[in-house]
Design an enzyme around this catalytic site. Structure first.
Site, PDB file in Angstrom:
ATOM      1  N   ASP A  85       0.871  -1.169   0.000  1.00  0.00           N
ATOM      2  CA  ASP A  85       0.000   0.000   0.000  1.00  0.00           C
ATOM      3  C   ASP A  85       0.913   1.226   0.000  1.00  0.00           C
ATOM      4  O   ASP A  85       2.113   1.117   0.290  1.00  0.00           O
ATOM      5  CB  ASP A  85      -0.888  -0.033   1.248  1.00  0.00           C
ATOM      6  CG  ASP A  85      -1.721   1.213   1.405  1.00  0.00           C
ATOM      7  OD1 ASP A  85      -2.416   1.588   0.452  1.00  0.00           O
ATOM      8  OD2 ASP A  85      -1.651   1.834   2.490  1.00  0.00           O
ATOM      9  N   ASP A 144      -0.148   5.243   0.781  1.00  0.00           N
ATOM     10  CA  ASP A 144      -0.425   6.245   1.829  1.00  0.00           C
ATOM     11  C   ASP A 144      -0.605   5.571   3.178  1.00  0.00           C
ATOM     12  O   ASP A 144      -1.429   4.669   3.334  1.00  0.00           O
ATOM     13  CB  ASP A 144      -1.674   7.056   1.477  1.00  0.00           C
ATOM     14  CG  ASP A 144      -1.475   7.920   0.246  1.00  0.00           C
ATOM     15  OD1 ASP A 144      -0.320   8.213  -0.080  1.00  0.00           O
ATOM     16  OD2 ASP A 144      -2.473   8.298  -0.391  1.00  0.00           O
TER      17      ASP A 144
END
Length: 213
Positions: free
Chosen positions: A4, A6
């Site tokens: 991932d 952010d």
């Protein structure tokens, strides 16, 4: 290795809050309430809840404009350990799986000096976003990997659920408390770096060497 972005590799919490505050200001909404909803829903769901009388397409356009401006002018920082980790991984062994858009991810990576992989699965690449397993399954397919051989690094419940539903190993980082379902939890990305690299080396050893022609 499927990452991932952010909250996992890049610390964008302040930027996200600022963007949503500016968006709320345009519609004269309570910024704290809007951000609280935005943290747990996708944008179109957020608009439906906090601004049901507004055209959701116009709301999304306004949000995208603010996000693009923030990529150019906002202050971003990579989490401690991110550069060391990504530089140590073979380019063909990892991918980014994000609910954001690729041009923003590239902009943030350029601002923070992080290397960019060959595979980026963004919001435009799939019809179903996290917590659907589709984004992570697509990333594995593009890397030529089986789901059970993949390690997902996440910080958010929706991403963790997506990785688990994809049948992958999921480790959580950058949270004081473990997200439900993760196979391992680390308080920070820095703490996880040695174990992630060890996992990568182990998976590399499991794969048979290429046939000589």
């Amino acid at each position: 290795m499927l990452f991932d972005v952010d909250g996992t590799l890049i610390d964008a919490v302040d930027n996200q809050r600022r963007v949503w505050e500016m968006w709320a200001g345009r519609y004269r909404l309570d910024a704290d309430e809007v951000y609280r909803v935005a943290l747990r829903t996708r944008p179109m769901e957020t608009f439906a809840q906090v601004a049901p009388d507004q055209d959701p397409r116009e709301c999304l356009t306004a949000l995208h404009e603010l996000e693009d401006e923030d990529v150019q002018s906002g202050v971003y920082a990579a989490f401690d350990g991110a550069s060391e980790l990504l530089d140590a991984l073979p380019a063909a062994s990892w991918a980014l799986v994000t609910s954001n858009y690729e041009h923003r991810v590239r902009g943030r990576f350029a601002r923070t000096g992080l290397p960019v992989p060959g595979v980026i699965v963004d919001a435009a690449a799939v019809e179903e976003g996290k917590p659907s397993p589709v984004p992570y399954l697509l990333a594995a397919e593009q890397l030529g990997a089986q789901p059970e051989d993949c390690l997902v690094i996440e910080d958010a419940p929706s991403g963790v659920e997506a990785g688990l539903r994809a049948g992958m190993v999921v480790w959580g980082v950058n949270a004081p408390v473990a997200v439900a379902g993760v196979h391992r939890h680390f308080g920070s990305l820095r703490e996880a770096v040695p174990d992630i690299l060890a996992f990568a080396r182990l998976e590399g050893l499991r794969k048979p060497p290429p046939r000589l022609r």
